[in-house]
Design an enzyme around this catalytic site. Structure first.
Site, PDB file in Angstrom:
ATOM      1  N   HIS A  10       0.833  -1.203   0.000  1.00  0.00           N
ATOM      2  CA  HIS A  10       0.000   0.000   0.000  1.00  0.00           C
ATOM      3  C   HIS A  10       0.870   1.257   0.000  1.00  0.00           C
ATOM      4  O   HIS A  10       0.536   2.251  -0.631  1.00  0.00           O
ATOM      5  CB  HIS A  10      -0.950  -0.012   1.204  1.00  0.00           C
ATOM      6  N   ASP A  24      -6.229   5.629   0.863  1.00  0.00           N
ATOM      7  CA  ASP A  24      -5.963   4.224   0.542  1.00  0.00           C
ATOM      8  C   ASP A  24      -7.232   3.396   0.784  1.00  0.00           C
ATOM      9  O   ASP A  24      -7.942   3.596   1.770  1.00  0.00           O
ATOM     10  CB  ASP A  24      -4.830   3.713   1.438  1.00  0.00           C
ATOM     11  N   THR A  64      -5.391  -0.428  -4.635  1.00  0.00           N
ATOM     12  CA  THR A  64      -4.029  -0.959  -4.816  1.00  0.00           C
ATOM     13  C   THR A  64      -4.004  -2.358  -5.426  1.00  0.00           C
ATOM     14  O   THR A  64      -2.956  -2.989  -5.462  1.00  0.00           O
ATOM     15  CB  THR A  64      -3.312  -1.001  -3.446  1.00  0.00           C
ATOM     16  N   HIS A  78       3.873 -14.361  -6.018  1.00  0.00           N
ATOM     17  CA  HIS A  78       2.607 -14.637  -5.330  1.00  0.00           C
ATOM     18  C   HIS A  78       1.446 -13.864  -5.956  1.00  0.00           C
ATOM     19  O   HIS A  78       0.313 -14.060  -5.581  1.00  0.00           O
ATOM     20  CB  HIS A  78       2.751 -14.306  -3.847  1.00  0.00           C
ATOM     21  N   ASN A 109       1.151  -5.194  -6.977  1.00  0.00           N
ATOM     22  CA  ASN A 109       2.303  -4.363  -7.354  1.00  0.00           C
ATOM     23  C   ASN A 109       3.337  -5.191  -8.096  1.00  0.00           C
ATOM     24  O   ASN A 109       3.927  -4.734  -9.081  1.00  0.00           O
ATOM     25  CB  ASN A 109       2.950  -3.734  -6.114  1.00  0.00           C
ATOM     26  N   GLU A 145       4.684  -4.520 -11.836  1.00  0.00           N
ATOM     27  CA  GLU A 145       6.122  -4.292 -12.025  1.00  0.00           C
ATOM     28  C   GLU A 145       6.689  -5.270 -13.058  1.00  0.00           C
ATOM     29  O   GLU A 145       7.498  -4.894 -13.915  1.00  0.00           O
ATOM     30  CB  GLU A 145       6.855  -4.410 -10.682  1.00  0.00           C
ATOM     31  N   ASP A 197      -6.003 -11.435  -2.352  1.00  0.00           N
ATOM     32  CA  ASP A 197      -6.552 -11.179  -3.701  1.00  0.00           C
ATOM     33  C   ASP A 197      -5.746 -11.846  -4.811  1.00  0.00           C
ATOM     34  O   ASP A 197      -5.994 -11.612  -5.996  1.00  0.00           O
ATOM     35  CB  ASP A 197      -6.587  -9.657  -3.944  1.00  0.00           C
ATOM     36  N   GLN A 198      -4.772 -12.684  -4.434  1.00  0.00           N
ATOM     37  CA  GLN A 198      -3.759 -13.112  -5.409  1.00  0.00           C
ATOM     38  C   GLN A 198      -4.279 -14.047  -6.502  1.00  0.00           C
ATOM     39  O   GLN A 198      -3.755 -14.054  -7.611  1.00  0.00           O
ATOM     40  CB  GLN A 198      -2.573 -13.716  -4.655  1.00  0.00           C
TER      41      GLN A 198
HETATM   42  N1  UDP Z   1      -9.694  -5.131   0.490  1.00  0.00           N
HETATM   43  C1  UDP Z   1     -10.542  -4.090   0.707  1.00  0.00           C
HETATM   44  N2  UDP Z   1     -10.958  -3.832   1.972  1.00  0.00           N
HETATM   45  C2  UDP Z   1     -10.555  -4.534   3.023  1.00  0.00           C
HETATM   46  C3  UDP Z   1      -9.700  -5.602   2.819  1.00  0.00           C
HETATM   47  C4  UDP Z   1      -9.281  -5.867   1.535  1.00  0.00           C
HETATM   48  O1  UDP Z   1     -10.937  -3.419  -0.213  1.00  0.00           O
HETATM   49  O2  UDP Z   1     -10.981  -4.211   4.137  1.00  0.00           O
HETATM   50  C5  UDP Z   1      -9.249  -5.455  -0.872  1.00  0.00           C
HETATM   51  C6  UDP Z   1      -8.142  -4.572  -1.340  1.00  0.00           C
HETATM   52  O3  UDP Z   1      -8.274  -4.420  -2.712  1.00  0.00           O
HETATM   53  C7  UDP Z   1      -6.912  -5.372  -1.057  1.00  0.00           C
HETATM   54  C8  UDP Z   1      -7.387  -6.786  -1.331  1.00  0.00           C
HETATM   55  O4  UDP Z   1      -8.732  -6.780  -0.893  1.00  0.00           O
HETATM   56  O5  UDP Z   1      -5.854  -4.947  -1.879  1.00  0.00           O
HETATM   57  C9  UDP Z   1      -6.618  -7.886  -0.642  1.00  0.00           C
HETATM   58  O6  UDP Z   1      -6.621  -7.710   0.730  1.00  0.00           O
HETATM   59  P1  UDP Z   1      -5.385  -8.109   1.628  1.00  0.00           P
HETATM   60  O7  UDP Z   1      -5.828  -8.089   3.006  1.00  0.00           O
HETATM   61  O8  UDP Z   1      -4.815  -9.345   1.171  1.00  0.00           O
HETATM   62  O9  UDP Z   1      -4.364  -6.910   1.456  1.00  0.00           O
HETATM   63  P2  UDP Z   1      -3.218  -6.575   0.418  1.00  0.00           P
HETATM   64  O10 UDP Z   1      -2.762  -7.837  -0.204  1.00  0.00           O
HETATM   65  O11 UDP Z   1      -3.808  -5.613  -0.578  1.00  0.00           O
HETATM   66  O12 UDP Z   1      -2.197  -5.881   1.231  1.00  0.00           O
HETATM   67  N1  UDP Z   2       9.236  -5.235  -2.603  1.00  0.00           N
HETATM   68  C1  UDP Z   2      10.546  -4.866  -2.783  1.00  0.00           C
HETATM   69  N2  UDP Z   2      11.518  -5.622  -2.219  1.00  0.00           N
HETATM   70  C2  UDP Z   2      11.265  -6.737  -1.505  1.00  0.00           C
HETATM   71  C3  UDP Z   2       9.915  -7.135  -1.343  1.00  0.00           C
HETATM   72  C4  UDP Z   2       8.927  -6.363  -1.905  1.00  0.00           C
HETATM   73  O1  UDP Z   2      10.834  -3.847  -3.428  1.00  0.00           O
HETATM   74  O2  UDP Z   2      12.214  -7.373  -1.032  1.00  0.00           O
HETATM   75  C5  UDP Z   2       8.171  -4.377  -3.145  1.00  0.00           C
HETATM   76  C6  UDP Z   2       7.623  -4.878  -4.465  1.00  0.00           C
HETATM   77  O3  UDP Z   2       8.409  -4.390  -5.531  1.00  0.00           O
HETATM   78  C7  UDP Z   2       6.221  -4.301  -4.445  1.00  0.00           C
HETATM   79  C8  UDP Z   2       5.847  -4.292  -2.971  1.00  0.00           C
HETATM   80  O4  UDP Z   2       7.076  -4.332  -2.255  1.00  0.00           O
HETATM   81  O5  UDP Z   2       6.230  -2.969  -4.921  1.00  0.00           O
HETATM   82  C9  UDP Z   2       5.035  -5.507  -2.567  1.00  0.00           C
HETATM   83  O6  UDP Z   2       3.743  -5.370  -3.023  1.00  0.00           O
HETATM   84  P1  UDP Z   2       2.915  -6.569  -3.664  1.00  0.00           P
HETATM   85  O7  UDP Z   2       1.571  -6.013  -3.994  1.00  0.00           O
HETATM   86  O8  UDP Z   2       3.651  -7.187  -4.783  1.00  0.00           O
HETATM   87  O9  UDP Z   2       2.815  -7.654  -2.533  1.00  0.00           O
HETATM   88  P2  UDP Z   2       2.521  -7.602  -0.933  1.00  0.00           P
HETATM   89  O10 UDP Z   2       3.838  -7.402  -0.306  1.00  0.00           O
HETATM   90  O11 UDP Z   2       1.549  -6.497  -0.674  1.00  0.00           O
HETATM   91  O12 UDP Z   2       1.967  -8.947  -0.656  1.00  0.00           O
END
Ligand code: UDP
Ligand code: UDP
Length: 455
Positions: A24, A121, A144, A362, A366, A370, A386-387
């Site tokens: 985020h 956010d 996001t 995963h 983001n 990327e 959400d993956q």
């Molecule tokens: N989300 C949302 N509200 C919430 C929880 C989740 O809108 O209260 C949506 C949001 O798009 C988020 C996605 O569900 O990116 C996946 O939620 P997660 O908890 O896995 O967070 P994230 O992977 O985005 O950090």
């Molecule tokens: N990221 C990074 N270095 C790391 C791990 C993560 O720069 O060692 C960055 C990655 O490029 C992305 C963000 O952290 O911009 C992770 O967001 P993503 O939605 O991919 O996954 P999340 O961490 O929320 O599950």
């Protein structure tokens, strides 16, 4: 007589209200940089304390890199963790931020020059959008995840009501299919797993955020035409839900200079497109058993690899050395076949390196964007949240492979042999490379539509 024209310059001044987790923060930083580069003033509100070191370190680096940005800190009220059944520290943090929403308006009321818009956010939208109505400013939400996920989210209250009226047990069925319209059909197996428990906080917040999306002035999303053409068209064409505010694609958000890491000389010594990069984002750890299988799978793939190992969800708790996690014997076997690290890396720097030809991901959104921006094919291995919905985008755009039979992270241990085979397939299938190069070209051309925010 000529009409009087008000020529008083209005300096656009946008406040960005961030939440928690690198997934985020990273897009919020990049949006702030985009606005600054478009001659906009930015006030950036962070929350204190943060959950991870990655967050506090990156906030410091971001603010040092952009001294012109006004920084404000929302000091969170203490929360009693026993009031919720959730244990995930990031979920608890989002809840703590939501409970401190009433502190925001006083923090922003005296902004100078006066604010012209707010960007909130998505995770905190349910309470922050109502808590800032007294500021009478246009309020945009930064979403996001993918446009596909947004389609699902905004329909969720209706889906939930339908499920509730049909269900015979406390849990949502995991083998049903939700038909939103002919081009948006989502199997319940792709739902973020916490949604299977309707009375829990994640679920109620998810539905509350969905309702709030309908009341904002616009939804900014880190996606672009060439990646999610159909979903964006459907959302803005009123085909998903009536009355949705404009969905404004601002992706792919460009990385900021301050994100650059020291560089990896090991990568510099590898052949073009020969290395597979393996990382599961900032808050997904794997069981030791799965780590072992993954390591052996990488060796079996016969592909050079750069693997970022994560043993604990929160980096502050992740103190052991990499050898302790993957085993000394494994490190012995790796030698020149790969590089295994257990630190924060410069992911964009890696994905854009000429030696990297594949990404085991995963599917955090983001990471997907990327990889698309850098033209790197993906082996989608969704672990939770959400993956799976994001993985459908990877698969449908031909940007890589998704083995649907590999369960969520807690369901089963995927064996080394299978992992090795799929990595080999990813690296040799030319079709993925052709598709990703095409999407990369689209990414380069994409408009970043921040005009509404700053005009
Ligand atoms: N989300 C949302 N509200 C919430 C929880 C989740 O809108 O209260 C949506 C949001 O798009 C988020 C996605 O569900 O990116 C996946 O939620 P997660 O908890 O896995 O967070 P994230 O992977 O985005 O950090
Ligand atoms: N990221 C990074 N270095 C790391 C791990 C993560 O720069 O060692 C960055 C990655 O490029 C992305 C963000 O952290 O911009 C992770 O967001 P993503 O939605 O991919 O996954 P999340 O961490 O929320 O599950």
């Amino acid at each position: 007589m000529s009409k009087l024209i008000d020529t008083k310059p209005v300096i656009p001044h946008v406040a960005i209200l961030t939440s928690s987790g690198m997934g985020h923060l990273q897009p919020s930083f990049r949006l702030a940089a985009l606005l600054v580069n478009n001659n906009c003033r930015v006030t950036f509100v962070t929350t204190h304390p943060t959950v991870s070191l990655a967050e506090s370190n990156s906030i410091s680096s971001f603010l040092s890199a952009f001294p012109q940005i006004i920084s404000k800190t929302l000091n969170l009220l203490p929360m009693d963790p026993t009031t919720t059944k959730m244990t995930d520290p990031f979920f608890l943090q989002w809840d703590a931020i939501r409970h401190s929403s009433h502190l925001l308006s006083p923090l922003l009321a005296s902004s100078s020059p006066p604010l012209t818009a707010l960007v909130t956010d998505v995770m905190i939208a349910s309470t922050f959008v109502p808590a800032t109505t007294d500021l009478t400013l246009p309020n945009y939400i930064l979403f996001t995840s993918s446009a596909k996920m947004l389609s699902f989210l905004v329909c969720y209250p209706t889906i939930l009501a339908a499920i509730e009226s049909n269900k015979k047990s406390d849990h949502i069925l995991s083998d049903a299919t939700i038909h939103i319209n002919d081009s948006l059909i989502i199997p319940t197996s792709c739902f973020p797993p916490p949604l299977f428990y309707p009375k829990q906080l994640f679920n109620t917040q998810f539905a509350a955020n969905a309702k709030q999306m309908m009341r904002c002035d616009g939804i900014l999303i880190n996606s672009f035409e060439g990646l999610e053409t159909e979903s964006l068209e459907q959302l803005n064409g009123g085909n998903i839900i009536n009355g949705l505010p404009p969905v404004i694609p601002i992706g792919p958000l460009s990385p900021c200079d301050f994100e650059q890491g020291p560089g990896l000389s090991w990568l510099d010594n590898q052949l073009d497109n020969s290395v597979v990069y393996v990382s599961f984002g900032s808050r997904t750890s794997m069981s030791r058993e799965q780590i072992l299988e993954l390591g052996n799978g990488l060796l079996k793939s016969g592909t050079k690899f750069l693997w970022v190992v994560k043993d604990k969800k929160v980096d502050k708790d992740d103190n052991g050395g990499v050898e302790e996690v993957v085993g000394y014997e494994f490190i012995e076997k790796v030698k020149d076949k790969g590089l295994v690290v257990k630190t924060w890396v410069d992911q964009i720097g890696i994905l854009s390196h000429r030696a990297v030809g594949g990404f085991v991901t995963h599917c955090g959104w983001n990471s997907v964007v990327e990889a698309a921006l850098c033209g790197v094919p993906m082996l989608a291995w969704p672990q939770g949240s959400d993956q799976r919905i994001n993985a459908t985008v990877v698969e449908s755009r031909g940007l890589g492979l998704w083995v649907k039979s590999w369960g969520w992270s807690w369901e089963e241990v995927v064996k080394a042999e299978e992992i090795g085979n799929k990595i080999r397939e990813l690296m040799i299938d030319e079709r993925f490379k052709i598709r990703t190069v095409h999407v990369k070209e689209e990414a380069m051309k994409a408009d970043k539509n921040v005009g509404d925010l700053i005009n």
